[in-house]
Design a protein around this motif. Structure first.
Motif, mmCIF file in Angstrom:
data_model
loop_
_atom_site.group_PDB
_atom_site.id
_atom_site.type_symbol
_atom_site.label_atom_id
_atom_site.label_comp_id
_atom_site.label_asym_id
_atom_site.label_seq_id
_atom_site.Cartn_x
_atom_site.Cartn_y
_atom_site.Cartn_z
ATOM 1 N N GLY A 456 -5.422 -20.873 74.681
ATOM 2 C CA GLY A 456 -5.101 -20.292 73.377
ATOM 3 C C GLY A 456 -4.082 -19.175 73.509
ATOM 4 O O GLY A 456 -3.110 -19.098 72.745
ATOM 5 N N LEU A 457 -4.273 -18.332 74.546
ATOM 6 C CA LEU A 457 -3.346 -17.225 74.771
ATOM 7 C C LEU A 457 -1.949 -17.753 75.078
ATOM 8 O O LEU A 457 -0.942 -17.244 74.562
ATOM 9 C CB LEU A 457 -3.808 -16.371 75.964
ATOM 10 C CG LEU A 457 -5.011 -15.461 75.779
ATOM 11 C CD1 LEU A 457 -5.225 -14.654 77.053
ATOM 12 C CD2 LEU A 457 -4.781 -14.524 74.594
ATOM 13 N N VAL A 458 -1.891 -18.751 75.925
ATOM 14 C CA VAL A 458 -0.611 -19.320 76.328
ATOM 15 C C VAL A 458 0.116 -19.844 75.087
ATOM 16 O O VAL A 458 1.290 -19.536 74.858
ATOM 17 C CB VAL A 458 -0.811 -20.464 77.356
ATOM 18 C CG1 VAL A 458 0.506 -21.183 77.628
ATOM 19 C CG2 VAL A 458 -1.400 -19.917 78.650
ATOM 20 N N GLN A 459 -0.614 -20.571 74.273
ATOM 21 C CA GLN A 459 0.002 -21.148 73.064
ATOM 22 C C GLN A 459 0.543 -20.045 72.165
ATOM 23 O O GLN A 459 1.656 -20.138 71.653
ATOM 24 C CB GLN A 459 -1.040 -21.998 72.318
ATOM 25 C CG GLN A 459 -0.415 -22.875 71.221
ATOM 26 C CD GLN A 459 0.744 -23.714 71.779
ATOM 27 O OE1 GLN A 459 0.565 -24.493 72.715
ATOM 28 N NE2 GLN A 459 1.954 -23.530 71.231
ATOM 29 N N GLU A 460 -0.253 -18.990 72.025
ATOM 30 C CA GLU A 460 0.135 -17.851 71.183
ATOM 31 C C GLU A 460 1.480 -17.274 71.638
ATOM 32 O O GLU A 460 2.378 -17.021 70.830
ATOM 33 C CB GLU A 460 -0.969 -16.795 71.320
ATOM 34 C CG GLU A 460 -0.979 -15.736 70.249
ATOM 35 C CD GLU A 460 -2.126 -14.771 70.525
ATOM 36 O OE1 GLU A 460 -1.875 -13.559 70.580
ATOM 37 O OE2 GLU A 460 -3.283 -15.244 70.727
ATOM 38 N N ILE A 461 1.607 -17.060 72.940
ATOM 39 C CA ILE A 461 2.836 -16.463 73.482
ATOM 40 C C ILE A 461 4.013 -17.430 73.333
ATOM 41 O O ILE A 461 5.126 -17.022 72.967
ATOM 42 C CB ILE A 461 2.651 -16.075 74.965
ATOM 43 C CG1 ILE A 461 1.574 -14.966 75.110
ATOM 44 C CG2 ILE A 461 3.957 -15.602 75.599
ATOM 45 C CD1 ILE A 461 1.913 -13.650 74.419
ATOM 46 N N LEU A 462 3.776 -18.701 73.566
ATOM 47 C CA LEU A 462 4.875 -19.675 73.455
ATOM 48 C C LEU A 462 5.375 -19.749 72.014
ATOM 49 O O LEU A 462 6.581 -19.768 71.760
ATOM 50 C CB LEU A 462 4.416 -21.059 73.939
ATOM 51 C CG LEU A 462 4.085 -21.172 75.428
ATOM 52 C CD1 LEU A 462 3.865 -22.631 75.821
ATOM 53 C CD2 LEU A 462 5.193 -20.561 76.288
ATOM 54 N N THR A 463 4.430 -19.724 71.063
ATOM 55 C CA THR A 463 4.807 -19.793 69.659
ATOM 56 C C THR A 463 5.619 -18.570 69.245
ATOM 57 O O THR A 463 6.570 -18.667 68.468
ATOM 58 C CB THR A 463 3.527 -19.883 68.779
ATOM 59 O OG1 THR A 463 2.705 -20.921 69.312
ATOM 60 C CG2 THR A 463 3.869 -20.212 67.334
ATOM 61 N N ALA A 464 5.247 -17.420 69.819
ATOM 62 C CA ALA A 464 5.931 -16.179 69.446
ATOM 63 C C ALA A 464 7.300 -16.043 70.101
ATOM 64 O O ALA A 464 8.092 -15.189 69.717
ATOM 65 C CB ALA A 464 5.060 -14.982 69.828
ATOM 66 N N ASN A 465 7.585 -16.859 71.118
ATOM 67 C CA ASN A 465 8.855 -16.710 71.830
ATOM 68 C C ASN A 465 9.626 -18.032 71.976
ATOM 69 O O ASN A 465 9.891 -18.491 73.090
ATOM 70 C CB ASN A 465 8.603 -16.123 73.227
ATOM 71 C CG ASN A 465 7.981 -14.724 73.160
ATOM 72 O OD1 ASN A 465 8.655 -13.742 72.897
ATOM 73 N ND2 ASN A 465 6.668 -14.667 73.362
#
Ligand code: ADP
Ligand code: ZN
Ligand code: MG
Length: 512
Positions: A456-465
């Motif tokens: 979930g964290l990984v997805q969050e960061i990828l979506t934000a960048n």
């Protein structure tokens, strides 16, 4: 012309016994104890007194002789070495001469060129002299007077009640007999050393052994360990050793190395200029970093040695020698080798960990406390973060018992916390004295390995960048580390880095 330097070492080590060599006076730290506060008629050289051999000193001497793999002589003889000097109240020093305690030992040294065996010529027991303190100018000094005459009382270590603060003559010498009669071990090598580096390696290895077997503090600065090199040079291609000089007053390994280097160069220059080296004793001038002549061979004493009539021959029973041999700890060199073979450590790590016995013990106790953690990892933690903390000052190994450090390393090994968190926890353990487990629990520092959560964290960061994701996919590999850093920060440093790496790569390359 090329020259081969040759060096033999004479080392004097004071033995850490409670009392002196031939009397009951305590051995005190002469750098701090009030002058002449540990003196009796025997060590003050009063007529009519009789020496008695200190059994513990003999045991300590034997420890060293055995550690140096010497042949032990069941019977050795004390002799009088006669000479006059103000710091020698009897007019002679009791020393072993023709029949020393031990001969023919050896010690392995390690230098950049590899390992080398240095032969020990002899090991013998003697007593230290007093100390002269030379005072320049008319300083007014508190002097203890009459203390030697009152030596009977001085065992109680009371400050003298006969003192004066009268101005003293311009230039004068004071005598402190606290050191007089302190057990001294002399260790003499064969002329087997050939460079300042070898000399320093030998002196350090010998110091480590003396400290390991518990007979000396190894403190050159305090004068309890004194190394005197005999130095000569000879032209390459010749066999006979050149004329030697002997250097005194060296109170650090650095000074020892410098002085040897200086003497080698001085002797070579002298020979090159057509001169000859004269056999003499030279002193080391630390301030000017050079040697100066102290005493030539012509001025050398004829010591008129003869067996000490007041002492019987020293006879060592086989069982006593066997007991002392059995009591020796594993020595630095064998331990160094064992750490390499048994634990797979590098020479560097094994060296750092075995130089001091307490460190080597600490390492092995930590291994026992964290049996599932690799010996290499434990070595890295000790020589790295733990030593770094000790070097900052204020903390010692006693502040981090092996079991407690082992507890921290077990948490790292089991994946409960990561390296970065562990470093933080270690610092807090030093500061608070709490266990790693308590700190991790109290602060919720446990490492997160749950892949669903991390995903979930990984997805969050990828979506934000999205831009960074784009450039990674266009081939900019370094963006990976940046994204990794963002995720770790988002996780407060607690995410399991391996899991983050795997999930991040999977998501970026669409390989999930
Ligand atoms: P001393 O008269 O000082 O007791 P020794 O002959 O016992 O002299 O030697 C003292 C030390 O000097 C020993 O370590 C010995 O190996 C070393 N030595 C002797 N001769 C030489 C030399 N020519 N060059 C270098 N070292 C030497
Ligand atoms: Zn005494
Ligand atoms: Mg000598």
């Amino acid at each position: 012309m090329n020259y081969i330097p040759t060096i033999g070492l004479e080392t004097h080590a004071e033995l850490l016994t409670a009392s002196k060599m031939f009397c009951a006076c305590p051995v005190v730290d002469v750098t701090t104890a009030p002058p002449n506060s540990a003196v009796c008629p025997i060590c003050a050289g009063m007529p009519g007194t009789l020496p008695v051999i200190n059994r513990r000193a003999v045991e300590y001497a034997l420890r060293v002789a055995l550690a140096l793999e010497c042949e032990i002589y069941p019977t050795s003889i004390f002799a009088r070495k006669n000479y006059f000097y103000p710091d020698l109240p009897k007019g002679y020093q009791i020393s072993q001469y023709e029949e020393p305690l031990a001969r023919h030992g050896k010690l392995t040294i390690r230098t950049r060129e590899g390992e080398k065996l240095i032969r020990i010529r002899r090991v013998h027991l003697e007593e230290d002299t007093g100390k002269s303190v030379h005072v320049e100018g008319g300083a007014s000094v508190q002097v203890a007077i009459g203390q030697v005459g009152e030596a009977g009382n001085s065992l109680t270590n009371q400050p003298t009640n006969h003192s004066t603060d009268q101005p003293l003559p311009q230039s004068h010498s004071l005598i402190d007999l606290n050191r007089s009669g302190v057990p001294l071990l002399e260790i003499v090598t064969e002329p087997d050393l050939h460079s300042p580096e070898e000399v320093s390696a030998f002196a350090r290895a010998l110091r480590d052994i003396l400290v390991y077997v518990g007979v000396n503090s190894g403190d050159l600065q305090k004068g309890v360990l004194r190394v005197e090199p005999n130095i000569s040079v000879r032209p390459v291609g010749t066999e006979t050793l050149g004329t030697r000089t002997e250097v005194k007053n060296l109170n650090s390994f650095r000074a020892l190395e410098r002085a040897v280097e200086y003497e080698i160069n001085r002797q070579i220059s002298l020979l090159e200029a057509g001169g000859t080296v004269v056999q003499e004793t030279v002193g080391w001038d630390e301030a000017r970093q050079l040697t100066f002549s102290q005493r030539s061979k012509e001025e050398a004493h004829d010591y008129r040695y003869f067996p000490e009539p007041d002492l019987p021959p020293l006879v060592l029973e086989e069982s006593f020698i066997a007991t002392v041999r059995a009591s020796l700890p594993e020595l630095p060199y064998p331990r160094f080798r064992r750490f390499i073979t048994q634990y797979g450590l590098s020479e560097y790590d094994a060296d750092v960990l075995t130089t001091e016995r307490a460190t080597a013990d600490y390492y092995e106790q930590t291994l026992a406390a964290a049996p599932d953690v690799s010996p290499k990892t434990i070595a890295n933690w000790i020589t790295g973060d733990v030593f770094a903390t000790l070097n900052e000052g204020g903390k010692t190994l006693a502040d981090m018992p092996p079991a407690r450090l082992g507890g921290l390393l077990r948490l790292v090994g089991s994946g409960s916390i990561n390296q970065t968190t562990a470093k933080r926890v270690l610092a807090e353990m030093f500061a608070s004295g709490h266990s790693a487990e308590d700190i991790v629990n109290a602060q919720g520092l446990g490492q997160i390995s749950d892949s669903e959560f991390i995903s979930g964290l990984v997805q969050e960061i990828l979506t934000a960048n999205p831009d960074q994701v784009e450039s990674f996919r266009a081939g900019k590999e370094t963006v990976f580390n940046w994204l990794f850093g963002q995720i770790m920060r988002r996780a407060g440093g607690k995410a399991n880095p391996q899991v983050v790496q795997t999930l991040l790569r999977e998501k970026l390359t669409g390989n999930s």
